[in-house]
Write an enzyme that holds these catalytic residues in place. Structure first.
Site, PDB file in Angstrom:
ATOM      1  N   GLY A 194      49.092   3.225  29.064  1.00 31.12           N
ATOM      2  CA  GLY A 194      50.326   3.997  29.004  1.00 31.12           C
ATOM      3  C   GLY A 194      51.519   3.094  29.229  1.00 31.12           C
ATOM      4  O   GLY A 194      51.396   2.044  29.880  1.00 31.12           O
ATOM      5  N   GLN A 200      60.215   0.942  31.017  1.00 32.15           N
ATOM      6  CA  GLN A 200      59.475  -0.310  31.232  1.00 32.15           C
ATOM      7  C   GLN A 200      59.805  -1.362  30.173  1.00 32.15           C
ATOM      8  O   GLN A 200      59.461  -2.535  30.343  1.00 32.15           O
ATOM      9  CB  GLN A 200      57.968  -0.054  31.224  1.00 32.15           C
ATOM     10  CG  GLN A 200      57.488   0.732  32.421  1.00 32.15           C
ATOM     11  CD  GLN A 200      55.981   0.883  32.387  1.00 32.15           C
ATOM     12  OE1 GLN A 200      55.468   1.795  31.761  1.00 32.15           O
ATOM     13  NE2 GLN A 200      55.267  -0.044  33.016  1.00 32.15           N
ATOM     14  N   CYS A 202      49.874  -0.966  36.949  1.00 30.35           N
ATOM     15  CA  CYS A 202      51.044  -0.732  36.094  1.00 30.35           C
ATOM     16  C   CYS A 202      51.402  -2.028  35.393  1.00 30.35           C
ATOM     17  O   CYS A 202      51.364  -3.098  36.011  1.00 30.35           O
ATOM     18  CB  CYS A 202      52.213  -0.262  36.966  1.00 30.35           C
ATOM     19  SG  CYS A 202      53.724   0.070  36.037  1.00 30.35           S
ATOM     20  N   LEU A 203      51.753  -1.937  34.120  1.00 33.77           N
ATOM     21  CA  LEU A 203      52.126  -3.144  33.369  1.00 33.77           C
ATOM     22  C   LEU A 203      53.393  -3.776  33.939  1.00 33.77           C
ATOM     23  O   LEU A 203      53.647  -4.949  33.688  1.00 33.77           O
ATOM     24  CB  LEU A 203      52.311  -2.820  31.884  1.00 33.77           C
ATOM     25  CG  LEU A 203      51.035  -2.371  31.148  1.00 33.77           C
ATOM     26  CD1 LEU A 203      51.332  -2.099  29.682  1.00 33.77           C
ATOM     27  CD2 LEU A 203      49.924  -3.389  31.283  1.00 33.77           C
ATOM     28  N   HIS A 216      51.546   9.235  36.061  1.00 34.01           N
ATOM     29  CA  HIS A 216      52.077   7.880  36.275  1.00 34.01           C
ATOM     30  C   HIS A 216      53.255   7.599  35.340  1.00 34.01           C
ATOM     31  O   HIS A 216      54.306   7.129  35.781  1.00 34.01           O
ATOM     32  CB  HIS A 216      50.940   6.871  36.051  1.00 34.01           C
ATOM     33  CG  HIS A 216      51.343   5.438  36.162  1.00 34.01           C
ATOM     34  ND1 HIS A 216      50.854   4.600  37.141  1.00 34.01           N
ATOM     35  CD2 HIS A 216      52.184   4.671  35.407  1.00 34.01           C
ATOM     36  CE1 HIS A 216      51.394   3.385  36.981  1.00 34.01           C
ATOM     37  NE2 HIS A 216      52.190   3.402  35.932  1.00 34.01           N
ATOM     38  N   GLU A 217      53.065   7.899  34.061  1.00 36.49           N
ATOM     39  CA  GLU A 217      54.117   7.579  33.083  1.00 36.49           C
ATOM     40  C   GLU A 217      55.352   8.468  33.281  1.00 36.49           C
ATOM     41  O   GLU A 217      56.482   7.996  33.161  1.00 36.49           O
ATOM     42  CB  GLU A 217      53.594   7.718  31.648  1.00 36.49           C
ATOM     43  CG  GLU A 217      52.427   6.796  31.290  1.00 36.49           C
ATOM     44  CD  GLU A 217      52.617   5.352  31.687  1.00 36.49           C
ATOM     45  OE1 GLU A 217      53.767   4.866  31.712  1.00 36.49           O
ATOM     46  OE2 GLU A 217      51.601   4.698  32.000  1.00 36.49           O
ATOM     47  N   HIS A 223      57.718   7.266  35.878  1.00 37.04           N
ATOM     48  CA  HIS A 223      58.627   6.193  35.441  1.00 37.04           C
ATOM     49  C   HIS A 223      59.945   6.758  34.902  1.00 37.04           C
ATOM     50  O   HIS A 223      60.999   6.146  35.064  1.00 37.04           O
ATOM     51  CB  HIS A 223      57.981   5.371  34.312  1.00 37.04           C
ATOM     52  CG  HIS A 223      57.050   4.283  34.780  1.00 37.04           C
ATOM     53  ND1 HIS A 223      57.460   3.224  35.552  1.00 37.04           N
ATOM     54  CD2 HIS A 223      55.729   4.081  34.534  1.00 37.04           C
ATOM     55  CE1 HIS A 223      56.419   2.413  35.778  1.00 37.04           C
ATOM     56  NE2 HIS A 223      55.357   2.911  35.177  1.00 37.04           N
TER      57      HIS A 223
HETATM   58 NI    NI Z   1      53.505   2.024  35.071  1.00 34.17          NI
END
Ligand code: NI
Length: 175
Positions: free
Chosen positions: A62, A67, A104-105, A146-147, A150
């Site tokens: 995701g 991000q 998380c990226l 999670h997304e 953000h």
């Molecule tokens: Ni993330």
């Protein structure tokens, strides 16, 4: 988000797609709220394509627009069933609980333990601005939560407390 157990690596490339620079924890943009998308323009379509490519490149499941530095309410998710682009997503219903590893990226090489709902029902708009309802359990439910966090300037580290730890690349690839 990235899972510690990856079930699939996709080889998904199309002409014209481009990687975007990922923003990392500590970047102020990750703490800001995102604005709703009113219209799907060519720029939004390109952003969606680029976010999908960037997510696959870094083996995420995701990725949210902030991000990659764009403060708009859009996320992309692929938990192994193909990519979903969610525009202006909102959670309608949750139930149950799951506790597990999350990464998380925007915070590479780290993971933490986070409790999330085990079931999530969400509403979003697709790239044709049709309303879609999605129901997800387990990884998809975790990923949606999670997304969407953000988009409101929140990261899982706020929920993981002192469980944040290093992960090696090998661990991330492990079956
Ligand atoms: Ni993330």
């Amino acid at each position: 988000m990235f899972p510690l157990i990856l079930t699939r690596f996709k080889d998904f490339k199309e002409d014209g797609m481009a990687l975007r620079q990922i923003r990392y924890l500590g970047d102020d943009i990750l703490k800001k709220g995102c604005k709703p998308i009113k219209e799907v323009t060519d720029r939004i379509r390109t952003l969606a394509d680029d976010m999908i490519e960037t997510m696959y490149e870094f083996q995420g499941v995701g990725l949210a627009a902030p991000q990659v530095g764009i403060l708009k309410r859009m996320v992309v998710i692929d938990v192994g069933e193909g990519p979903i682009v969610m525009i202006n997503p909102t959670i309608l219903e949750t139930s149950g609980e799951q506790t597990g590893e999350e990464g998380c990226l925007s915070y590479p090489g780290k993971a933490g333990i986070v409790t999330r709902p085990n079931y999530v029902k969400a509403k979003y708009y697709d790239l044709d601005m049709n309303e879609v309802i999605v129901e997800g359990e387990e990884l998809l439910a975790r990923c949606i939560c999670h997304e969407l966090d953000h988009l409101d300037g929140h990261m899982y580290v706020e929920l993981a407390g002192d469980t944040i730890h290093d992960v090696t690349y090998d661990e991330m690839e492990e079956e």
